[in-house]
Write an enzyme that holds these catalytic residues in place. Sequence first.
Site, PDB file in Angstrom:
ATOM      1  CD  GLN A   1      -2.692   1.374   2.426  1.00 29.53           C
ATOM      2  OE1 GLN A   1      -2.089   1.749   3.438  1.00 29.53           O
ATOM      3  NE2 GLN A   1      -3.990   1.167   2.419  1.00 29.53           N
TER       4      GLN A   1
ATOM      5  CE1 TYR B   1      -2.507   9.118   7.551  1.00 27.69           C
ATOM      6  CE2 TYR B   1      -3.730   7.228   6.724  1.00 27.69           C
ATOM      7  CZ  TYR B   1      -3.072   7.869   7.756  1.00 27.69           C
ATOM      8  OH  TYR B   1      -2.972   7.281   8.988  1.00 27.69           O
TER       9      TYR B   1
ATOM     10  NE  ARG C   1      -8.443   0.438   3.115  1.00 25.00           N
ATOM     11  CZ  ARG C   1      -8.292   0.339   4.437  1.00 25.00           C
ATOM     12  NH1 ARG C   1      -7.578   1.229   5.095  1.00 25.00           N
ATOM     13  NH2 ARG C   1      -8.844  -0.653   5.105  1.00 25.00           N
TER      14      ARG C   1
ATOM     15  N   GLY D   1      -8.858  -7.165   9.380  1.00 21.86           N
ATOM     16  CA  GLY D   1      -7.921  -6.354  10.125  1.00 21.86           C
ATOM     17  C   GLY D   1      -7.557  -7.003  11.442  1.00 21.86           C
ATOM     18  NE  ARG D   2     -12.421  -6.469  16.010  1.00 24.16           N
ATOM     19  CZ  ARG D   2     -13.415  -6.300  15.157  1.00 24.16           C
ATOM     20  NH1 ARG D   2     -13.212  -5.629  14.031  1.00 24.16           N
ATOM     21  NH2 ARG D   2     -14.614  -6.794  15.415  1.00 24.16           N
TER      22      ARG D   2
END
Length: 358
Positions: A100, A181, A228, A314-315
């Site tokens: 990424q 971002y 993304r 993810g987690r």
Amino acid sequence: MTSPSLWQPLTLGRLELEHRLALAPMTRNRANPDGTPGDLVAEYYGQRASLGLVISEGTQPSADGQGYLTTPGIYTPEHVAGWGKVADAVHENGGHLFIQLMHVGRLSHPDNTPHHRQPVAPSAISAEQDMFTAEGPKKTPVPRELSVAEIQDVIGEFRHAAASAIAAGADGVEIHAANGYLLHQFLAPNANQRSDEYGGTIENRARFVIEVARAIADEIGADRTGIRISPAFPLGGLDEGDTEAVRAQYRYLVGELAKLDLVYLHVHHLGDDELLSSFREVWPTAVLVVRYGRERDGIAADIGNGLADIAPLGRFALANPDIVERLRTGAPLNDLDPATLYAGGARGYTDYPTLTPA
């Protein structure tokens, strides 16, 4: 056991995936001080290669792109060599690596970058966020507005980073246009108050994202380029307006990106299923969807209802290196240790137990 829809194979560009799970990108702050991923990083990603599509943590394409301490880069020969070890570890364990590319823009502090310069952004507007530095939390400063010529330079940095990722042995890259971002900042009216061709209208605010995507696709191939987005996510102090404003911005953006035939669209989804459905209607390739707070029994929901092709984890994947086996068999999951997310070292990174001890 989970839904059978998770276990269907899928062709993703040049890749043949055995199932519909993937590793979601997650910042872990384990790179060396110069941004090179070391052996521990390779071990971490190699452990999770059974997820098939392994999307790395955000990786800066330049010194200006760094926001946090000990995040990796992909713009020097040392970075390429380090990522080469990561790619080897993922491939040796049967997975595919997408790196990424993340330029943080205004979400930075001079203390955290190699050159200690002022952050850059679409406009000179501070994010007013707390940034962790070696001396503790500090407010993000007012950034410097990029000139039109400098915007072209940043596009070149993304192109170089994508080429460097492929040189390192990665199977592709994911463009990070989400989560507050730099690319996301260009989309948000409260962060982008430019009056030139990169600001003002929906079309102008989307221009930078589209040009970055086009440059990378030209450099490494659209079939190795994913992107993304995170519509309406208020991260990093961004405000994209009301529901209709968000829908208008992202329907235009996704429609234009769809023309590039990128290999996938990765949506960090806040819950506007009408908008997500509109993406599905125009996007020609795979759609990945991550939802905040999704529980184990909801992992396959978006695939089952036709909104997504792949469910990045993810987690669950962070705390369970063998998450694929656990989901296939219905085995219990390890609990996540939040205290070790960004702590550095192996604890809470490569030491989570597996069903079958290594």
